[in-house]
Design an enzyme around this catalytic site. Structure first.
Site, mmCIF file in Angstrom:
data_model
loop_
_atom_site.group_PDB
_atom_site.id
_atom_site.type_symbol
_atom_site.label_atom_id
_atom_site.label_comp_id
_atom_site.label_asym_id
_atom_site.label_seq_id
_atom_site.Cartn_x
_atom_site.Cartn_y
_atom_site.Cartn_z
ATOM 1 N N GLY A 160 -81.229 -9.054 -34.518
ATOM 2 C CA GLY A 160 -80.344 -10.305 -34.283
ATOM 3 C C GLY A 160 -79.956 -10.876 -35.577
ATOM 4 O O GLY A 160 -80.345 -10.374 -36.813
ATOM 5 N N CYS A 161 -79.089 -11.824 -35.350
ATOM 6 C CA CYS A 161 -78.309 -12.278 -36.784
ATOM 7 C C CYS A 161 -79.171 -13.075 -37.660
ATOM 8 O O CYS A 161 -79.312 -12.620 -38.988
ATOM 9 C CB CYS A 161 -77.167 -13.059 -36.586
ATOM 10 S SG CYS A 161 -77.354 -14.500 -35.171
ATOM 11 N N TYR A 162 -79.964 -13.976 -37.181
ATOM 12 C CA TYR A 162 -80.933 -14.767 -37.953
ATOM 13 C C TYR A 162 -81.950 -13.741 -38.752
ATOM 14 O O TYR A 162 -82.297 -14.139 -39.725
ATOM 15 C CB TYR A 162 -81.562 -16.018 -37.122
ATOM 16 C CG TYR A 162 -80.729 -17.032 -36.900
ATOM 17 C CD1 TYR A 162 -80.128 -17.814 -37.919
ATOM 18 C CD2 TYR A 162 -80.531 -17.396 -35.572
ATOM 19 C CE1 TYR A 162 -79.354 -18.866 -37.407
ATOM 20 C CE2 TYR A 162 -79.728 -18.434 -35.058
ATOM 21 C CZ TYR A 162 -78.927 -19.186 -36.189
ATOM 22 O OH TYR A 162 -78.355 -20.270 -35.693
#
Length: 309
Positions: free
Chosen positions: A113-115
Site C-alpha cells: 500500500g502507498c502509506y
C-alpha cells in the site's frame, strides 16, 4: 524472450499508470481485451492463463476471484489490492525489504500500500537493527493526494474546484486497511496508531513517524538512525536517504510524478526527539512504480527499467 503481461483492471487509475510504464518496452508484450469483453468472465480467464505475469488492479474480492481463475502453475501474479499483503505464500513486493531475489523468483507478489510503503521503509530497518523495540507504541501521521482514492475521488475533487476541502482526515474508526501490513512487515507487537489525511493536490504523499528518543531504551541519536537507513538502502536505484535538505521545501508534492522514495530523519537539538519522514508519489512507488519494479525483477529485467527516476 518476450514476457507477456495482462493487467486485470487496467482501466483504473493504477492500471493506467502501470500501462504507461510498460508501453513500448522491448521484451514485454501487453495482452489487452477489447472494451466489450473487458468484464467477460471467459475472456478474462483466458487472458489470466495466457499471460506470463498478471497484474491485478482490482478490489480485494475481485482480486481473490482472479487468482482462483488461474489454473496453471506458470502464470505469475502481482496483486495491487489489499487482499494478499499479509497472506501466507505471497512475497511482499518491496524488493529493498523482502529481497530482490525473493521477488524475482516469486510466483505470487503482493504490491504494498502507498502509506505502508513510507511507514515500512522508515520503521522496518530500525526495528531490525534494534533501534525501535518491537513492542514500542508507534504513531504514524500521513497525507496523500486525492488520486489515492481512485477515479471517484478524483472526479469529486476536480468537480468541486475551489470548494474542494484543503485537508480532510479519515479512518477515524482506527481500522485503515494498511495497518495490518504495516504491523506485519515491521514485526511490531502492536498496530501503529495511524492518522491519514487527504489534501487538495492530485498526487504526492508524506508519511511521518515521530519518535520520543529520550524515552526509548538505549541511547539513540538522529544521526545514527539516518546512517542506519542509509546503509540499509545503499545501492537502491529507487530509495534515497537525504542528508542535506531544507525542511521548508518538504512539500507533499515533492516526488509527484516520480517513482522515487526519499527518506529523512529530523532531530531536535538535544537529540531527544526525532521525526522520521518519507516522501513519495502515492501513484508511483506507492502503487504503479512499485508494481513495475517487482515486474522487472520477475521478468529478469533491470530493476529500474521504465521507472520515473
Amino acid at each position: 524472450m518476450t514476457t507477456t503481461i495482462f493487467i486485470d483492471g487496467g482501466a483504473g487509475t493504477t492500471g493506467l499508470e502501470i500501462r504507461e510504464r510498460l508501453a513500448d518496452r522491448p521484451g514485454l508484450a501487453l495482452l489487452t481485451l477489447p472494451e466489450e469483453r473487458r468484464k467477460d468472465a471467459s475472456a478474462r480467464r483466458e487472458a489470466l492463463n495466457d499471460a506470463d505475469i498478471v497484474v491485478l488492479c482490482l478490489p480485494d474480492d475481485a482480486a481473490r476471484e482472479a487468482v482462483s481463475l488461474i489454473d496453471n502453475p506458470r502464470t505469475r501474479v502481482i496483486d495491487a489490492s489489499t487482499a494478499h499483503r499479509t497472506a501466507p505464500g505471497w512475497v511482499y513486493g518491496f524488493p529493498e525489504l523482502s529481497g530482490r531475489q525473493r521477488v524475482a523468483e516469486a510466483t505470487r507478489v503482493s504490491n504494498p500500500g502507498c502509506y505502508s510503503t513510507g511507514f515500512i521503509a522508515l520503521v522496518a530497518p530500525l526495528v531490525r537493527a534494534g533501534f525501535i523495540p518491537h513492542d514500542w507504541p508507534l504513531t504514524c501521521n500521513a497525507v496523500s493526494g486525492y488520486s489515492g482514492g481512485g477515479k471517484a475521488m478524483i472526479a469529486d475533487y476536480e468537480s468541486a474546484g475551489a470548494a474542494a476541502p484543503a485537508w480532510s482526515t479519515y479512518a477515524l474508526g482506527l481500522g485503515h486497511k494498511h495497518v495490518p501490513e504495516m504491523r506485519a512487515h515491521c514485526g511490531l507487537t502492536y498496530p501503529p496508531l495511524f492518522v491519514p489525511a487527504v489534501v487538495d493536490t492530485l498526487r504526492g504523499m508524506i508519511v511521518e513517524v515521530p519518535l520520543m528518543l529520550g524515552a526509548m531504551p538505549g541511547t539513540h541519536v538522529p544521526a545514527t538512525l539516518r546512517a542506519t537507513l542509509k546503509d540499509f538502502y545503499a545501492g537502491s536505484p529507487v530509495v534515497r536517504v537525504i542528508d542535506a535538505y531544507d525542511p521548508a521545501t518538504l512539500a507533499v508534492e515533492r516526488l509527484a510524478n516520480t517513482d522515487r522514495l526519499d527518506l529523512f530523519v529530523f532531530g531536535s537539538a538535544d537529540g531527544q526527539q526525532a521525526r522520521l519522514v518519507a516522501a513519495l508519489d502515492n501513484l508511483g512507488k506507492g502503487a504503479a512504480g512499485a508494481a513495475v519494479q517487482s515486474l522487472n525483477l520477475m521478468a529478469g529485467l533491470p530493476e529500474a527499467d521504465g521507472l520515473r527516476l
